[in-house]
Motif scaffolding. Sequence first.
Motif, mmCIF file in Angstrom:
data_model
loop_
_atom_site.group_PDB
_atom_site.id
_atom_site.type_symbol
_atom_site.label_atom_id
_atom_site.label_comp_id
_atom_site.label_asym_id
_atom_site.label_seq_id
_atom_site.Cartn_x
_atom_site.Cartn_y
_atom_site.Cartn_z
ATOM 1 N N THR A 217 2.667 -12.712 -6.818
ATOM 2 C CA THR A 217 2.047 -13.907 -7.403
ATOM 3 C C THR A 217 0.602 -13.984 -6.950
ATOM 4 N N ALA A 218 -0.113 -14.960 -7.524
ATOM 5 C CA ALA A 218 -1.513 -15.165 -7.159
ATOM 6 C C ALA A 218 -1.647 -15.674 -5.742
ATOM 7 N N GLU A 219 -0.505 -16.105 -5.134
ATOM 8 C CA GLU A 219 -0.563 -16.640 -3.791
ATOM 9 C C GLU A 219 -0.567 -15.530 -2.725
ATOM 10 N N GLU A 220 -0.559 -14.265 -3.173
ATOM 11 C CA GLU A 220 -0.578 -13.147 -2.228
ATOM 12 C C GLU A 220 -1.769 -13.302 -1.292
ATOM 13 N N THR A 221 -1.541 -13.147 0.005
ATOM 14 C CA THR A 221 -2.599 -13.406 0.980
ATOM 15 C C THR A 221 -3.564 -12.239 1.077
ATOM 16 N N LYS A 222 -4.750 -12.537 1.635
ATOM 17 C CA LYS A 222 -5.733 -11.489 1.870
ATOM 18 C C LYS A 222 -5.210 -10.476 2.870
ATOM 19 N N GLU A 223 -4.406 -10.960 3.857
ATOM 20 C CA GLU A 223 -3.851 -10.050 4.854
ATOM 21 C C GLU A 223 -2.925 -9.031 4.203
ATOM 22 N N ASP A 224 -2.097 -9.502 3.233
ATOM 23 C CA ASP A 224 -1.195 -8.587 2.530
ATOM 24 C C ASP A 224 -1.984 -7.525 1.793
ATOM 25 N N THR A 225 -3.057 -7.931 1.131
ATOM 26 C CA THR A 225 -3.876 -6.995 0.369
ATOM 27 C C THR A 225 -4.506 -5.963 1.285
ATOM 28 N N ALA A 226 -5.030 -6.443 2.424
ATOM 29 C CA ALA A 226 -5.655 -5.527 3.365
ATOM 30 C C ALA A 226 -4.653 -4.508 3.878
ATOM 31 N N GLU A 227 -3.421 -4.962 4.159
ATOM 32 C CA GLU A 227 -2.397 -4.064 4.662
ATOM 33 C C GLU A 227 -2.076 -2.983 3.625
ATOM 34 N N LYS A 228 -2.011 -3.374 2.360
ATOM 35 C CA LYS A 228 -1.721 -2.410 1.300
ATOM 36 C C LYS A 228 -2.852 -1.401 1.155
ATOM 37 N N GLN A 229 -4.081 -1.840 1.305
ATOM 38 C CA GLN A 229 -5.197 -0.915 1.190
ATOM 39 C C GLN A 229 -5.159 0.117 2.310
ATOM 40 N N THR A 230 -4.822 -0.328 3.516
ATOM 41 C CA THR A 230 -4.705 0.591 4.640
ATOM 42 C C THR A 230 -3.611 1.609 4.387
ATOM 43 N N THR A 231 -2.489 1.125 3.860
ATOM 44 C CA THR A 231 -1.371 2.015 3.567
ATOM 45 C C THR A 231 -1.761 3.056 2.532
ATOM 46 N N ALA A 232 -2.573 2.635 1.560
ATOM 47 C CA ALA A 232 -2.992 3.561 0.510
ATOM 48 C C ALA A 232 -3.904 4.651 1.058
ATOM 49 N N GLU A 233 -4.687 4.326 2.072
ATOM 50 C CA GLU A 233 -5.673 5.271 2.587
ATOM 51 C C GLU A 233 -5.135 6.136 3.718
ATOM 52 N N GLU A 234 -4.033 5.740 4.329
ATOM 53 C CA GLU A 234 -3.476 6.470 5.457
ATOM 54 C C GLU A 234 -1.958 6.496 5.367
ATOM 55 N N LYS A 235 -1.364 7.380 6.143
ATOM 56 C CA LYS A 235 0.077 7.342 6.316
ATOM 57 C C LYS A 235 0.417 7.949 7.666
ATOM 58 N N VAL A 236 1.634 7.763 8.080
ATOM 59 C CA VAL A 236 2.080 8.260 9.378
ATOM 60 C C VAL A 236 3.082 9.388 9.159
ATOM 61 N N ILE A 237 2.813 10.526 9.809
ATOM 62 C CA ILE A 237 3.755 11.650 9.768
ATOM 63 C C ILE A 237 4.202 11.926 11.202
ATOM 64 N N ASP B 180 4.292 10.172 16.362
ATOM 65 C CA ASP B 180 3.763 9.626 15.112
ATOM 66 C C ASP B 180 2.255 9.841 15.075
ATOM 67 N N VAL B 181 1.774 10.485 14.003
ATOM 68 C CA VAL B 181 0.351 10.764 13.847
ATOM 69 C C VAL B 181 -0.128 10.150 12.544
ATOM 70 N N THR B 182 -1.175 9.347 12.617
ATOM 71 C CA THR B 182 -1.753 8.742 11.427
ATOM 72 C C THR B 182 -2.706 9.751 10.781
ATOM 73 N N VAL B 183 -2.464 10.026 9.498
ATOM 74 C CA VAL B 183 -3.287 11.004 8.786
ATOM 75 C C VAL B 183 -3.923 10.332 7.568
ATOM 76 N N PRO B 184 -5.082 10.819 7.143
ATOM 77 C CA PRO B 184 -5.746 10.238 5.969
ATOM 78 C C PRO B 184 -4.931 10.475 4.700
ATOM 79 N N GLY B 185 -5.113 9.607 3.734
ATOM 80 C CA GLY B 185 -4.448 9.802 2.455
ATOM 81 C C GLY B 185 -4.907 11.065 1.761
ATOM 82 N N LYS B 186 -6.185 11.425 1.946
ATOM 83 C CA LYS B 186 -6.719 12.667 1.403
ATOM 84 C C LYS B 186 -7.377 13.433 2.537
ATOM 85 N N VAL B 187 -6.796 14.554 2.888
ATOM 86 C CA VAL B 187 -7.322 15.356 3.996
ATOM 87 C C VAL B 187 -8.314 16.380 3.451
#
Length: 376
Positions: free
Chosen positions: A24-44, A51-58
């Motif tokens: 919904t439009a009530e989605e918080t800025k924190e939620d959006t920021a978390e999703k952007q981080t997830t899109a740019e990185e992941k943990v393998i 656990d190692v954090t790696v870039p979305g595009k290496v």
Amino acid sequence: MKKKWTMLAATTVVAALITGCGNTAEETKEDTAEKQTTAEEKVIQDQLGRDVTVPGKVERIAVGGILPYFSTWYVATNSTKEVVGLHPNAYNAAENSILADMSPDILKADTSFIKNGEVNVEELMKINPQLYFENSQNQKSIDKLEDAGVSVVALSAIDVAVAEPLATFNSWLKVTSDITGTTERTDMFLEKGKKVQAELDEKLDGIKEKDKPRALILYQHSDKSIMVGGKNFFSNQWLNATGAYDVTAEEVTGTKEVNMEQIYKWNPDIIYITNFSTTQPENLTNNVFEGQDWSQVKAVQAGNVYKIPLGIYRWFPPSGDAPLMLEWMAQKNHPELFDYDMKKEITDYYSEFYDYDVTEEQVENILHPSSDAAKQ
């Protein structure tokens, strides 16, 4: 020679953002920021279980003490342009391999960050790698790099829990696929490896231990030192998988320096020489090493001394050419059982897996590698 295509389709390693109809439009800025981080990185997870954090595009990696890994990256991604840093020993193998023709970007890799066998953090920072791949046993380097803020992926040098030679490379491919999202060539390689080993197992089934050739692998050799491989090392895995009896197995674990008296005691039928040594078969058959009389050894007397090939990397440790290594060594051990035309096998394999047409000269260089590949 001709490269049929340059790269697989660009890989997508961005984590999926599940928006669904519940957003919904009530989605918080924190939620959006978390999703952007997830899109740019992941943990393998690396092979130390960390656990190692790696870039979305290496786009920039460096390879330290886990020397063969750059070829694993190539097998998984069909590219070496991401390899901006390479251990000098690994660079030397790459420079003298067919990979330098297939993917010349590997020759652009910097080697100055390794000084006296150890990583120099200041030099490494100059090439700015996103990930650094290191031998899991080199805890000193791992700690040093992490303290400097470098993301380190630790890889095990050998999978001793699985007594077959493709296990280590397969595990590296799995980690690489986790990082890059590329699976097509990984799956092809795994399937080919299983198929070749099954073919070998079928023909070798029933051969009694006493009927197997007694074989020895010289891991490193010079006029000053004789280093052999034994159990819990690639030597033992390759020999077992290809129907040979490893003469060192009862006395050597890992690698060990031995003298000629021990060689005489083992008296192998076949000797293999790795590309970590400049020694060539004719050096033994011509008895050129002062203080080492190889003329008394059965393998030398019979002319059964072979230099292990070098394709996209040395065939002795993990490499993308491992199925070819199985065929090549099985044929040397049991020429009565295996009639592979290795020139054709190499040509077909490189066409199928690397989409690369090898020349006759390149095939000869793979099967009879120069001593330069071992120089440091």
